[in-house]
Design a protein around this motif. Structure first.
Motif, short mmCIF file in Angstrom:
data_model
loop_
_atom_site.label_atom_id
_atom_site.label_comp_id
_atom_site.label_asym_id
_atom_site.label_seq_id
_atom_site.Cartn_x
_atom_site.Cartn_y
_atom_site.Cartn_z
N GLN A 67 0.84 -1.21 0.00
CA GLN A 67 0.00 0.00 0.00
C GLN A 67 0.87 1.26 0.00
OE1 GLN A 67 -3.43 0.32 2.60
NE2 GLN A 67 -3.35 -1.87 3.01
N ARG A 70 2.69 1.69 -3.33
CA ARG A 70 1.76 2.14 -4.38
C ARG A 70 1.50 3.63 -4.24
NH1 ARG A 70 -2.40 -1.79 -4.06
NH2 ARG A 70 -3.20 -0.65 -2.29
N TRP A 71 1.31 4.05 -2.99
CA TRP A 71 1.03 5.47 -2.74
C TRP A 71 2.24 6.32 -3.12
CZ3 TRP A 71 3.52 8.79 0.68
CH2 TRP A 71 2.94 10.06 0.81
N GLY A 74 2.87 6.69 -6.78
CA GLY A 74 1.88 7.64 -7.33
C GLY A 74 2.31 9.07 -7.07
N ASP A 79 0.71 11.94 -8.56
CA ASP A 79 -0.65 11.48 -8.28
C ASP A 79 -0.75 11.14 -6.79
OD1 ASP A 79 -3.11 10.33 -8.12
OD2 ASP A 79 -2.62 8.55 -9.30
N GLY A 81 -3.31 10.17 -5.30
CA GLY A 81 -4.37 9.18 -5.08
C GLY A 81 -5.73 9.82 -4.96
N ASN A 82 -6.72 8.97 -4.79
CA ASN A 82 -8.09 9.44 -4.64
C ASN A 82 -8.57 9.25 -3.21
OD1 ASN A 82 -7.93 9.81 -7.36
ND2 ASN A 82 -9.36 8.19 -7.90
N PRO A 275 -5.21 8.53 1.92
CA PRO A 275 -4.60 9.43 0.92
C PRO A 275 -4.73 10.91 1.29
CG PRO A 275 -5.92 7.74 -0.16
CD PRO A 275 -6.21 7.64 1.30
#
Lengths: 313, 558
Positions: A67, A70-71, A74, A79, A81-82, A275
């Motif tokens: 996790q 991935r964050w 991004g 990015d 994240g959302n 996020p």
């Protein structure tokens, strides 16, 4: 000096990495589940299958490092994240709210400077006079009153009784007045005391007596020598206050429905919207480092002693 | 000298940047301001709506004459030429206006934007909405006729195909929630739509009253998240996430157009601020306020407070596997030691006494039940019967040398007052109760690692009692964290699934409540009231037991 500034700016990167990892770890080990908390906040009881499906969709069932990785990847690509809650890109929401926070911070600071500095000076110059006692009493009361209570009183007075100002909303200048005033009252009372204390400290130094002995009027020495010197220490405190305010005056934003980043962060924390929390932490780290840098740079300009030492930086 | 100038420049720069930021903030959020319900924005919107919709309203009067007879007074005020605007405020928005997204349909329902095939009236009865008649062909097949003359906000007629498309979209977009309706297939033919369920399901009609199943025009070409095209009395003109929804009346509304031309629905999350906004005149109509503000409005003739017994109930969940609470006498003693009347008077007018699983306002025999009531002597007797006595004289009872110590967990800070009162009440009976506030109780719920949990449930979600029984008291229910198991309750849940007649369903639920009360499955503390508060300009507001019903076409404003 350019090297110094670059070094200070570059140091932000490891600080942010460490902070983001630390925050991610803390939120991860917190026992609460973002999906359940979000549903509970709406008064909804969902079954385990629904909760698990939502967790799977958000990638919350993956291991911690997956996790975080991935964050981070991004973020490195711009990015953030959302939001788990809204599904909206975090930066979109953040940039939408940031102007509101900047406006609130700037207004509160402006009011504070305009009121606290002159009153602090008066309080120091007329030390132990009735005016000094009155200002000290007012500032003591102002600092002691919780902001949410002051805000509610202002709403009652200007919104309900006088019907002069809107009591909630993130709108135009009129919507800004009450939240800014609420923040400014507390800050002003705090800074009256700080300016007074700093002034008195400088006024006890020998150069005041020396200047007066040379025949320079006391008022002139105070305005031209004591005041600039005493404001140096106040500027550091202002820097910290700006940082805290830019982080969002959460309580004020909540009661006035002012859509700033502070309220966004608290909402995110209450439902573990990772996020959004991460973006907020990075923002806080950035502003604290940058504001501290600006304060340090202002010393280089304002204080010759540091400027001279700065040549060796 | 240079230093002085720099100091002056620094101060000037600080002041200027502050001023600039202030201006910048104001300008950048100006869009929000114009729609945030300030007086000017509201009147501007109202002016626009007045000119735009007056003509449409008069046309609607002719076109929907039949339907309009059901809604008295519709379109009358628009004829006077003066536009009517309502400022309303609610406490929760979804993140969009897409009924299929999470629980966002609650907002479209509250705002009167969307409607369902069937709805619930203030007596929890299923009543027709977009479907005027329906027929149950067999225990899995429902044929529903779509009311003639209903149109979406874009003027398109609502027929079976449009309804099917809307339902299909919900199933595709939100399968996790859609599964509750147990829909196997949908077919459309002209003005009828036929639903076949995966199994016989007596709660099917109630299930499709959930705002999730709001009927929208999925082919309207608008962004459903911000401008869904529904069939309700109000159409969306603007939406800002977590801030405001701007509405205008739908002149061709099938049940008679609203007498209000435009509505601004603002999100105010803080209960106290929402109350102040009503007092300041910024808002005309609000949902909910704090219990401390309530008397202010109730005692002021300038305001009307509408309170309705809600379907939400505060429950003390009992862990039936707990060493003390596995004894029914201890459970009953705990329930009898609570002075429910005192509790309600302490909490103010926002709650009612419960004492049974379903609220008194629902048709489930509340008055005929042997409810949980306060009886301290009985509580002490029950504990004695269970073998507990205060041997060491410390005020708490014990058995085999073990003190009757319990902990109640909760995650809502508002419950602290309730629990502190309960703590002191049960102490009188000799029960040592401690409180434990947590971020969330979900983990201890799923682990079964608790004595008691105070929580709240919608006892009549979608107006039907089955979901509550099925999800909390059925022995194999995923939310049954208490370990409560009763073959009789399991059988009654099955019976409810197969019971299609409303009277039969009521009888089953009454019997189920008797069993739950006899077993003291939980302690049903208090029922929650729904509050709608308004100033004297607002009239004809209906109080609904489920609070996702709020704005309707009957509301008027002077």
């Amino acid at each position: 000096m350019v090297k110094y500034i670059i070094r200070r700016v570059l140091i932000v990167i490891p600080i942010m990495l460490i902070l983001s990892f630390f925050t991610f770890s803390l939120t991860f080990i917190a026992s609460s589940d973002p999906v359940t908390l979000q549903l509970e906040s709406m008064g909804v009881k969902a079954d385990a299958e629904t909760i698990n499906a939502k967790r799977e969709e958000l990638g919350l069932n993956d291991p911690f490092l997956v996790q975080y990785g991935r964050w981070l990847s991004g973020v490195l690509q711009g990015d953030f994240g959302n939001s788990y809650k809204s599904g909206v890109p975090v930066m979109q929401e953040f940039t939408k709210r940031l102007p509101n926070t900047l406006a609130l911070t700037a207004s509160a600071l402006l009011l504070t400077i305009l009121i606290a500095v002159p009153l602090g000076i008066l309080s120091a110059v007329f030390q132990d006079s009735p005016l000094d006692y009155l200002l000290r009493l007012i500032s003591f009361l102002g600092v002691s009153m919780p902001s949410f209570w002051v805000g509610t009183l202002l709403m009652l007075l200007f919104g309900v009784k006088l019907k002069m100002l809107p009591i909630q909303g993130s709108g135009d200048f009129k919507h800004l007045i009450l939240p800014a005033l609420t923040l400014a009252i507390w800050m002003t009372c705090l800074y009256i005391r700080r300016v007074r204390g700093s002034m008195l400290e400088e006024m006890n130094k020998d150069y005041l007596v020396g200047g007066m002995a040379k025949g320079i009027p006391r008022r002139r020495v105070i305005l031209r020598q004591v005041l600039p010197n005493s404001l140096l220490s106040v500027i550091t405190m202002f820097g910290m206050s700006i940082g805290a305010l830019l982080g969002g005056a959460t309580v004020i934003e909540t009661i006035f429905e002012w859509k700033g980043v502070g309220k966004m962060a608290v909402d995110a924390i209450s439902i573990r919207d990772y996020p959004v929390i991460q973006a907020y932490v990075l923002w806080m780290a950035l502003i604290y480092v940058m504001v501290n840098l600006l304060v340090d740079l202002s010393y280089l300009i304002l204080d010759p002693r540091i400027r001279l030492e700065g040549k060796n930086i | 000298m240079v230093r002085k100038k720099l100091m002056a420049l620094f101060t000037a720069a600080l002041l200027l940047s502050s001023a600039a930021l202030t201006g910048c903030g104001g300008a950048s959020s100006g869009g929000a301001a114009s729609s945030a319900g300030g007086g000017e924005a509201a009147s501007a919107a109202a002016d626009k709506a007045g000119s735009d919709t007056a003509g449409a309203a008069s046309e609607a009067g002719a076109d929907t004459a039949g339907a309009a007879s059901e809604a008295a007074g519709a379109a009358e005020t628009t004829g006077s030429g003066e536009a009517k605007h309502l400022n309303a405020s609610i406490y929760w928005f979804g993140d969009s206006l897409d009924p299929a997204h999470d629980w966002d349909g609650w907002t479209t329902c509250r705002c009167g934007i969307t409607e369902n095939l069937v709805t619930i009236n203030d007596k929890y009865e299923l009543v027709p909405q977009l479907s005027d008649t329906w027929e149950q062909k067999d225990n899995k097949t429902w044929v529903m006729h779509i009311r003639d003359g209903v149109t979406f906000h874009n003027g398109k007629a609502v027929d079976g195909a449009a309804v099917k498309a809307s339902f299909d979209r919900v199933i595709a977009e939100n399968p996790d929630r859609a599964v509750d309706a147990k829909i196997d297939s949908i077919t459309a033919d002209g003005q009828t739509v036929t639903f076949v369920t995966t199994e016989p399901y007596g709660a099917f009609l109630a299930q499709i009253t959930e705002p999730l199943w709001s009927v929208i025009d999925v082919d309207a070409g608008t962004d459903i998240a911000s401008a869904p095209v529904g069939t309700g009395p109000f159409a969306v003109t603007d939406f800002e996430v977590n801030t405001v929804v701007e509405l205008e009346k739908y002149a061709d509304y099938w049940n008679g157009a609203s007498a209000i031309d435009t509505v601004t629905v603002t999100l105010i999350e803080d209960d106290s601020t929402r109350g102040l906004a009503l007092q300041s005149g910024e808002q005309d109509l609000i949902q909910r306020c704090t219990s401390t503000d309530l008397p202010t409005f109730q005692n002021d003739s300038n305001y009307t407070v509408l309170d309705t017994q809600g379907a939400r109930i505060r429950i003390l969940l009992i862990n039936h596997k707990n060493e003390f609470l596995s004894d029914v006498n201890v459970r009953k003693a705990f329930a009898s030691a609570i002075d429910y009347e005192t509790l309600v008077s302490l909490l103010g007018d926002i709650v009612t006494i419960a004492g049974a699983p379903y609220p008194a306002s629902a048709p489930y025999g509340y008055d005929s039940l042997d409810k949980q009531t306060f009886d301290l002597a009985a509580a002490k007797d029950l504990l004695k019967k269970a073998g507990y006595e205060d041997g060491d004289g410390n005020g708490y009872v014990e058995k085999d040398g073990k003190e009757l110590k319990l902990e109640v967990a909760y995650s809502n800070a508002d419950y602290t007052t309730t629990l502190e009162a309960v703590q002191s009440m049960v102490k009188e009976a000799g029960i040592n109760l401690s409180l434990s506030m947590m971020d969330s109780v979900s983990e201890i719920e799923s682990a079964g690692n608790f004595d008691l949990i105070l929580t709240n449930w919608q006892a009549l979600s979608t107006g039907d009692p089955q979901w509550f029984l099925d999800n909390l008291y059925r022995s194999d229910a995923s939310n049954n964290c208490t370990g409560y198991a009763s073959k009789d309750i399991d059988k009654m849940c099955n019976d409810l699934t197969l019971a299609f007649d409303q009277k039969d369903r009521q009888n089953i639920v009454i019997e189920a409540q008797k069993i739950l009360l006899a077993d003291c499955a939980s302690v049903w503390l208090t029922g929650e009231k729904n509050f709608v508060l308004m100033n004297s300009k607002v009239k004809n507001v209906t109080g609904y037991p489920i609070d996702y019903y709020f704005l309707d076409n009957g509301i008027t404003i002077d």
